[in-house]
Write a protein that holds these residues in place. Sequence first.
Motif, mmCIF file in Angstrom:
data_model
loop_
_atom_site.group_PDB
_atom_site.id
_atom_site.type_symbol
_atom_site.label_atom_id
_atom_site.label_comp_id
_atom_site.label_asym_id
_atom_site.label_seq_id
_atom_site.Cartn_x
_atom_site.Cartn_y
_atom_site.Cartn_z
ATOM 1 N N GLY A 153 14.073 -43.503 -63.050
ATOM 2 C CA GLY A 153 12.551 -43.276 -63.344
ATOM 3 C C GLY A 153 11.798 -44.885 -63.271
ATOM 4 N N GLU A 154 10.766 -44.378 -64.303
ATOM 5 C CA GLU A 154 10.039 -45.726 -64.309
ATOM 6 C C GLU A 154 10.538 -46.464 -65.636
ATOM 7 O OE1 GLU A 154 5.551 -46.420 -63.766
ATOM 8 O OE2 GLU A 154 5.638 -46.441 -65.876
ATOM 9 N N ALA A 155 10.915 -47.862 -65.650
ATOM 10 C CA ALA A 155 11.290 -48.591 -66.685
ATOM 11 C C ALA A 155 10.079 -49.393 -67.348
ATOM 12 C CB ALA A 155 12.250 -49.699 -66.370
ATOM 13 N N SER A 156 9.872 -49.405 -68.560
ATOM 14 C CA SER A 156 8.922 -50.451 -69.408
ATOM 15 C C SER A 156 9.963 -51.366 -70.088
ATOM 16 C CB SER A 156 8.253 -49.561 -70.473
ATOM 17 O OG SER A 156 8.833 -48.906 -71.267
ATOM 18 N N TYR A 157 9.206 -52.529 -70.451
ATOM 19 C CA TYR A 157 9.990 -53.709 -71.025
ATOM 20 C C TYR A 157 9.252 -54.176 -72.483
ATOM 21 C CZ TYR A 157 12.141 -53.983 -66.459
ATOM 22 O OH TYR A 157 12.773 -53.720 -65.255
ATOM 23 N N TYR A 158 10.449 -54.768 -73.148
ATOM 24 C CA TYR A 158 9.974 -55.592 -74.446
ATOM 25 C C TYR A 158 10.450 -56.941 -74.476
ATOM 26 C CZ TYR A 158 9.587 -50.995 -76.748
ATOM 27 O OH TYR A 158 9.354 -49.722 -77.103
ATOM 28 N N SER A 159 9.829 -57.926 -75.044
ATOM 29 C CA SER A 159 10.175 -59.141 -75.118
ATOM 30 C C SER A 159 10.644 -59.372 -76.401
ATOM 31 C CB SER A 159 8.951 -60.418 -75.022
ATOM 32 O OG SER A 159 8.687 -59.893 -73.553
ATOM 33 N N VAL A 160 11.640 -60.086 -76.819
ATOM 34 C CA VAL A 160 11.985 -60.523 -78.230
ATOM 35 C C VAL A 160 11.242 -61.833 -78.609
ATOM 36 C CG1 VAL A 160 14.184 -61.242 -79.410
ATOM 37 C CG2 VAL A 160 14.399 -59.691 -77.569
ATOM 38 N N VAL A 161 10.627 -61.507 -79.769
ATOM 39 C CA VAL A 161 9.778 -62.582 -80.362
ATOM 40 C C VAL A 161 10.527 -63.081 -81.462
ATOM 41 C CG1 VAL A 161 7.617 -63.119 -81.182
ATOM 42 C CG2 VAL A 161 7.780 -61.461 -79.249
ATOM 43 N N THR A 162 10.753 -64.366 -81.855
ATOM 44 C CA THR A 162 11.335 -64.956 -83.119
ATOM 45 C C THR A 162 10.458 -66.112 -83.205
ATOM 46 O OG1 THR A 162 13.075 -66.389 -81.991
ATOM 47 C CG2 THR A 162 13.729 -64.301 -82.322
ATOM 48 N N PRO A 163 10.586 -66.568 -84.680
ATOM 49 C CA PRO A 163 9.935 -67.660 -85.056
ATOM 50 C C PRO A 163 10.281 -69.055 -84.107
ATOM 51 C CG PRO A 163 10.658 -66.891 -86.927
ATOM 52 C CD PRO A 163 11.266 -65.953 -85.535
ATOM 53 N N ALA A 209 13.301 -59.042 -72.129
ATOM 54 C CA ALA A 209 14.605 -59.168 -72.192
ATOM 55 C C ALA A 209 15.103 -57.862 -72.550
ATOM 56 C CB ALA A 209 14.971 -60.003 -73.369
ATOM 57 N N ILE A 210 14.332 -56.822 -72.538
ATOM 58 C CA ILE A 210 14.648 -55.505 -72.876
ATOM 59 C C ILE A 210 14.177 -54.447 -72.000
ATOM 60 C CG2 ILE A 210 14.906 -53.725 -74.623
ATOM 61 C CD1 ILE A 210 14.512 -55.944 -76.626
ATOM 62 N N TRP A 211 14.853 -53.324 -71.518
ATOM 63 C CA TRP A 211 14.170 -52.440 -70.698
ATOM 64 C C TRP A 211 14.621 -51.061 -71.304
ATOM 65 C CZ3 TRP A 211 18.712 -54.599 -68.514
ATOM 66 C CH2 TRP A 211 19.491 -53.708 -68.059
ATOM 67 N N THR A 212 13.602 -50.063 -71.081
ATOM 68 C CA THR A 212 14.141 -48.702 -71.487
ATOM 69 C C THR A 212 13.447 -47.817 -70.226
ATOM 70 O OG1 THR A 212 13.727 -47.166 -73.080
ATOM 71 C CG2 THR A 212 11.970 -48.663 -72.874
ATOM 72 N N TYR A 213 14.004 -46.752 -70.323
ATOM 73 C CA TYR A 213 13.432 -45.602 -69.446
ATOM 74 C C TYR A 213 12.843 -44.448 -70.504
ATOM 75 C CZ TYR A 213 15.475 -47.587 -65.448
ATOM 76 O OH TYR A 213 15.657 -48.445 -64.429
ATOM 77 N N LEU A 265 11.400 -57.834 -84.344
ATOM 78 C CA LEU A 265 11.695 -58.840 -83.275
ATOM 79 C C LEU A 265 11.198 -58.387 -81.873
ATOM 80 C CD1 LEU A 265 15.309 -59.810 -84.680
ATOM 81 C CD2 LEU A 265 13.061 -61.081 -85.030
ATOM 82 N N ILE A 266 10.950 -57.129 -81.608
ATOM 83 C CA ILE A 266 10.312 -56.958 -80.369
ATOM 84 C C ILE A 266 8.912 -56.750 -80.115
ATOM 85 C CG2 ILE A 266 12.729 -56.176 -79.747
ATOM 86 C CD1 ILE A 266 11.648 -53.474 -80.090
ATOM 87 N N ARG A 267 8.528 -56.745 -78.899
ATOM 88 C CA ARG A 267 7.121 -56.660 -78.527
ATOM 89 C C ARG A 267 7.020 -55.847 -77.157
ATOM 90 N NH1 ARG A 267 4.047 -61.416 -79.276
ATOM 91 N NH2 ARG A 267 4.757 -62.152 -77.255
ATOM 92 N N ARG A 268 6.493 -54.913 -76.801
ATOM 93 C CA ARG A 268 6.178 -54.406 -75.790
ATOM 94 C C ARG A 268 5.390 -55.253 -74.757
ATOM 95 N NH1 ARG A 268 6.673 -49.129 -73.798
ATOM 96 N NH2 ARG A 268 6.867 -48.412 -76.047
ATOM 97 N N SER A 269 5.955 -55.269 -73.327
ATOM 98 C CA SER A 269 5.219 -56.111 -72.540
ATOM 99 C C SER A 269 4.592 -55.123 -71.604
ATOM 100 C CB SER A 269 6.263 -57.008 -71.619
ATOM 101 O OG SER A 269 6.959 -56.483 -70.685
ATOM 102 N N ASP A 270 3.692 -56.033 -70.652
ATOM 103 C CA ASP A 270 3.092 -54.914 -69.650
ATOM 104 C C ASP A 270 3.899 -54.587 -68.542
ATOM 105 O OD1 ASP A 270 0.589 -54.680 -71.382
ATOM 106 O OD2 ASP A 270 -0.147 -56.666 -70.490
ATOM 107 N N THR A 271 5.163 -55.223 -68.381
ATOM 108 C CA THR A 271 5.822 -54.992 -67.154
ATOM 109 C C THR A 271 6.413 -53.708 -66.996
ATOM 110 O OG1 THR A 271 6.621 -57.500 -67.557
ATOM 111 C CG2 THR A 271 8.011 -56.000 -66.134
ATOM 112 N N ARG A 272 6.585 -53.120 -65.764
ATOM 113 C CA ARG A 272 6.962 -51.878 -65.272
ATOM 114 C C ARG A 272 7.783 -52.108 -64.104
ATOM 115 N NH1 ARG A 272 5.312 -51.363 -69.799
ATOM 116 N NH2 ARG A 272 3.938 -49.666 -70.529
ATOM 117 N N THR A 273 8.736 -51.256 -63.888
ATOM 118 C CA THR A 273 9.381 -51.424 -62.714
ATOM 119 C C THR A 273 9.913 -50.044 -62.227
ATOM 120 O OG1 THR A 273 11.451 -52.000 -63.815
ATOM 121 C CG2 THR A 273 10.649 -53.683 -62.905
ATOM 122 N N TYR A 274 10.354 -49.569 -61.151
ATOM 123 C CA TYR A 274 10.609 -48.358 -60.822
ATOM 124 C C TYR A 274 12.279 -48.364 -60.225
ATOM 125 C CZ TYR A 274 10.738 -43.687 -58.873
ATOM 126 O OH TYR A 274 11.052 -42.339 -58.282
#
Length: 124
Positions: free
Chosen positions: A75-85, A92-96, A61-70
């Motif tokens: 540190g640097e955060a990367s993001y995922y989008s939630v993809v459903t039918p 919607a999701i961030w991670t370090y 249900l998740i797909r990595r996006s190109d978004t990055r923040t600091y």
Amino acid sequence: MPRDVKIPGPDHPITVAATSAHVVVRVGERVVADTTRPLVLSEAAYPPVHYVPIEDVDPGLIRRSDTRTYCPYKGEASYYSVVTPEGEVGDAIWTYEEPYEAVGEIKGHVAFYPDRVHITIDPS
């Protein structure tokens, strides 16, 4: 270009604590994440954030996006989008993935924007 790195302290405290709360994240009726192993990150005057182990997130249900923040504290955060039918909830999701040492416990965990998903927390 070098980045500003800040260490949490009395003027900007950050704590990370394990909890046995049951956290369920949904988009519509779909369960995106379900865990009893979250971490709670409390930072200064911000609301606490529950970080969920990435293993407890449905990878279909998740797909990595190109978004990055600091963040100079984490540190640097990367993001995922939630993809459903039914559609996509962008970033919607961030991670370090390589968090700074002061918050190293959140490595391997993700957090969700509560205004983009439905988060249920049962304190247990």
